[in-house]
Design an enzyme around this catalytic site. Structure first.
Site: not given
Ligand code: GLC
Ligand code: CA
Length: 599
Positions: A143, A245, A299, A373-374
Site C-alpha cells: 500500500d 491510497d 484508490e 478495510h474501509d
Molecule cells: C484511504 C484508506 C483509508 C485511510 C485514508 C487515509 O481511503 O483506504 O483506510 O483512512 O485513505 O489514508
C-alpha cells in the site's frame, strides 16, 4: 500475448478428465460444481494480462495472525499462514500498510516509508514473508500512502522547525500573517478543519485526513524524487505492485482559493481534480513503474470519465482504479454513513456495476470489490448475516464478485462469511473515523443513537476484527488481548471448522476461484445485464467465443424469479450455492446459479 504452454494443456486435460469422472457420481452435497467446462480451445484474447486474470486477496495484517501475544497481527503471522493463503487459489495479496507508523489511522500515517512497523516485525520478517509468497507463486502488492505522511515522519519534524528548513516545502503551509486560510475540509478532524495551526513557525499546515496526517507537497520535485526512490526500494526487493491510497488527492489546487460553489458538499471531487494529478502519475510511470513488471491499483474514487485518464494504456499511468459508487449505495447523501431508512434498490446496485462494466468494455480494465478495510463485512451490508442465511448469502455475493468482468479484490475473512461485530458503544471502536464522527455529532447535538445504529452496519471496524482461525480463545488469532474485539461467533464460525466441511463458505470460495481461472469467459467474456427492473434477482450473461454463461443471483431471503427471456430448457448448471440446483429461473432464497446456455 499469453498462450497456455503445451504441458499445461496436458495437465488441464488430465484434470478435466478426472473431474468428468467425479461428476458422474450423484450430486449429494450442497454445492453443485461442474469444473469440466473450460477446456475447449479459445480464440486468442487480445491484451491478456496476469493482473486482469488474478484474484487479489486483501490482508489486513493487524488482524490476520498474532505470533508474539501482543494482540496485534504481525508479518510472522502472515508467514505462518502462507499455506492457508495458497490453498485459496488466489494469485496476489494486497497488504494494508506495513510501514513504521504511530497508527493514528492504522498505518495510513507513515513515519518511515522504508521500515516495517515495529508491531508488525522487522525487515527480515518481511523478506522471509515475501520469499514465502513468491515460492508459492503469489504476488505481493503493498500500500503506497503518498498523499500524506505521519506528522512523526522525519520530514515533518524538520519542516516545522523553521520556515526556511530544507524540508519545509515537503508539506503545504499557510502563514499566519496572510490571514485565515481558505476553507479546506478534513475527513478526520473533530472540527472538520483541514488546516492545523503550528505555533513554532506561526503557520497552518494542510491535512485532508487527521492532523497527524499532514499532506505532502507533490508540487515539490524533491518530494516526488523521494517518493519514486522509495518505490524503487520496494520494487528492487521484489514487491510486485502498489495499491495507491487516495492517489487522486496528490495534486492540490494552488494557490489555495475558496472552494468553488459547485463542489460544496462534494469536496472529494474538488480535491480529486488537482490540475497536475496526471502529470505526476505519468512522471511516476516514466521514472518508476515502466522500469518494472508490476501492477498498480489506484484508490481514486473517480467518475467514469476520470477513470479512463488513470487507466487507458496509451496514457501510461496505472493499471486499475477502484471507485466508491457501489459501496456508497444505501447511505443518506452527505451523511456520516447514516443508513437510508428506505434501504437500497437492487436495480440501483445493478446500474452501478453495469455502468462500470460498460465504461471499460472497450478500453481500460475494471475492478470489483464489496469488502475492504474501509468497509463493513460484505455479508452484513449486501447479504444477510442472520444464522439462517449467512452462509448462503455469503456464497451468493462471492459468486457475484467472481463472475464480473473485472479483477476481484476479495477481502480476508469474507471467504469464511465473517460478519459485522456491531458494537453497542463507542468505547469499543478503535477507528479514528467512527470516533471522530461521534465527537462531531455530539458537539453538534446530533442524533447519537441513530449514528451508533448506523455504525453497526457501516463502521470500518466491522471489517477489521481479527480473523477467526479456530474455536480456541480469541479465535486462535492471539494468545494475548486482541487490539480489537473478536466477533463472539468465532466458536462456530472459523476456518478450522470450515476446512472440514466440504460445503462451507470457505470451500465454495476455493471452488469458485478455481472455476473462474478455468473459464476465461468469466474474466474476459462480454457482460450483458438482463431483467434490469427485477428488484429481487440480478441476472447477467457472459459471452466469449460463441459460449454463453448466465449468472442468476437472488438477493432476497425468499424464493424469487428471474425473467431473462432466455430458453433454459437445454441449459446446464455449472455451479450453485444449493445442492442439485436446476436450470430454472425460479430461485431459492439467496440462491446463486451459473448456467451454460446451449441451443
Ligand atoms: C484511504 C484508506 C483509508 C485511510 C485514508 C487515509 O481511503 O483506504 O483506510 O483512512 O485513505 O489514508
Ligand atoms: Ca504481534
Amino acid at each position: 500475448m499469453y498462450r497456455k504452454p503445451v504441458f499445461l494443456l496436458f495437465v488441464s486435460f488430465i484434470l478435466s478428465a478426472l473431474s468428468a469422472c467425479q461428476n458422474t457420481a450423484p450430486n449429494t452435497n450442497q454445492t453443485a460444481v461442474n469444473t469440466n467446462q473450460n477446456q475447449t480451445a479459445s480464440k486468442e484474447i487480445p491484451n491478456r494480462k496476469w493482473w486482469k486474470e488474478a484474484v487479489v486477496y486483501q490482508i489486513y495484517p493487524r488482524s490476520f495472525k498474532d505470533t508474539n501475544g501482543d494482540g496485534i497481527g504481525d508479518l510472522k503471522g502472515i508467514t505462518e499462514k502462507l499455506d492457508y493463503i495458497k490453498s485459496l487459489g488466489i494469485d496476489a495479496v494486497w497488504l494494508n500498510p506495513i510501514f513504521s507508523s504511530p497508527n493514528d489511522d492504522m498505518g495510513y500515517d507513515v513515519s518511515d516509508y522504508r521500515n516495517i512497523m515495529k508491531e508488525f516485525g522487522t525487515m527480515e520478517d518481511f523478506d522471509v514473508m515475501l520469499k514465502g509468497f513468491h515460492e508459492r507463486g503469489i504476488k505481493v502488492v503493498l500500500d503506497l500512502v503518498a498523499n500524506h505522511s505521519s506528522d512523526e515522519h522525519f520530514w515533518f519534524q524538520e519542516a516545522k522547525k523553521s520556515r526556511d528548513n530544507p524540508y519545509r516545502d515537503y508539506y503545504h503551509w499557510w502563514n499566519e500573517e496572510d490571514g485565515k486560510p481558505p476553507k479546506r475540509v478534513s475527513f478526520f478532524d473533530p472540527e472538520g478543519d483541514g488546516w492545523q495551526y503550528e505555533p513554532n513557525t506561526k503557520s497552518y499546515y494542510l491535512h485532508y485526513f487527521s492532523d497527524k496526517q499532514p499532506d505532502l507537497n507533490w508540487e515539490n520535485p524533491k518530494l516526488r524524487e523521494e517518493m519514486y526512490s522509495m518505490m524503487k526500494f520496494w520494487f528492487d526487493k521484489g514487491v510486485d505492485g502498489f495499491r495507491m491510497d487516495v492517489i487522486h488527492f496528490i495534486s492540490k489546487d494552488k494557490p489555495f482559493r475558496e472552494i468553488p460553489a459547485e463542489f460544496n458538499g462534494d469536496f472529494g471531487k474538488f480535491y480529486g481534480s488537482g490540475p497536475k494529478l496526471h502529470d505526476y502519475i505519468q512522471e511516476m510511470n516514466r521514472e518508476v513503474l515502466s522500469k518494472y513488471d508490476v501492477m498498480t491499483l489506484g484508490e481514486a474514487g473517480a467518475t467514469k470519465e476520470d477513470a479512463h485518464k488513470f487507466v487507458d494504456e496509451e496514457r501510461r499511468e496505472l493499471n486499475m482504479i477502484y471507485h466508491y459508487e457501489g459501496v456508497n449505495l444505501g447511505y443518506l447523501p452527505d451523511s456520516k454513513k447514516i443508513i437510508d431508512p428506505k434501504g437500497w434498490k437492487l436495480s440501483d446496485f445493478k446500474d452501478i456495476y453495469t455502468k462500470w462494466d460498460t465504461n471499460f468494455a472497450e478500453k481500460g480494465w475494471n475492478t470489483v470489490y464489496l469488502g475492504n478495510h474501509d468497509q463493513p463485512r460484505m455479508v452484513t451490508r449486501w447479504g444477510n448475516d442472520s444464522p439462517e442465511f449467512r452462509e448462503v448469502s455469503s456464497k451468493m455475493l462471492t459468486t457475484f464478485l467472481l463472475t464480473q468482468r473485472a479483477t476481484p479484490y476479495y477481502y480476508f475473512g469474507d471467504e469464511l462469511g465473517m460478519n459485522n461485530i456491531k458494537f453497542d458503544k463507542i468505547e469499543d471502536y478503535k477507528d479514528i473515523e467512527s470516533i471522530n464522527w461521534y465527537k462531531q455529532i455530539k458537539a453538534e447535538g446530533g442524533d447519537l443513537t441513530q449514528f451508533l445504529e448506523s455504525q453497526k452496519i457501516a463502521a470500518r471496524d466491522n471489517g477489521r476484527t481479527p480473523f477467526q482461525w479456530n474455536a480456541t480463545a480469541n479465535a486462535g488469532f492471539s494468545t494475548g488481548t486482541p487490539w480489537l474485539k473478536v466477533n463472539p461467533n468465532y466458536e462456530k464460525l472459523n476456518a478450522e471448522a470450515q476446512e472440514k466441511d466440504e460445503n462451507s463458505v470457505l470451500n465454495y470460495f476455493r471452488k469458485l476461484v478455481k472455476f473462474r481461472k478455468e473459464n476465461p469467459i468469466l474474466i474476459y467474456g462480454k457482460y450483458t445485464l438482463l431483467d434490469r427492473e427485477n428488484e429481487d434477482v440480478y441476472s447477467y450473461t457472459r459471452e466469449l467465443d460463441g459460449k454463453k454463461f448466465l449468472v442468476l443471483l437472488n438477493f432476497k431471503p425468499k424464493e424469487s424469479e428471474a425473467k431473462t427471456g432466455l430458453d433454459l430448457s437445454k441449459a446446464k448448471v455449472l455451479m450453485s450455492n444449493y445442492a442439485d440446483a436446476a436450470a430454472s429461473e425460479k430461485l431459492k432464497p439467496y440462491q446463486a446459479v451459473i448456467l451454460e446456455i446451449t441451443n
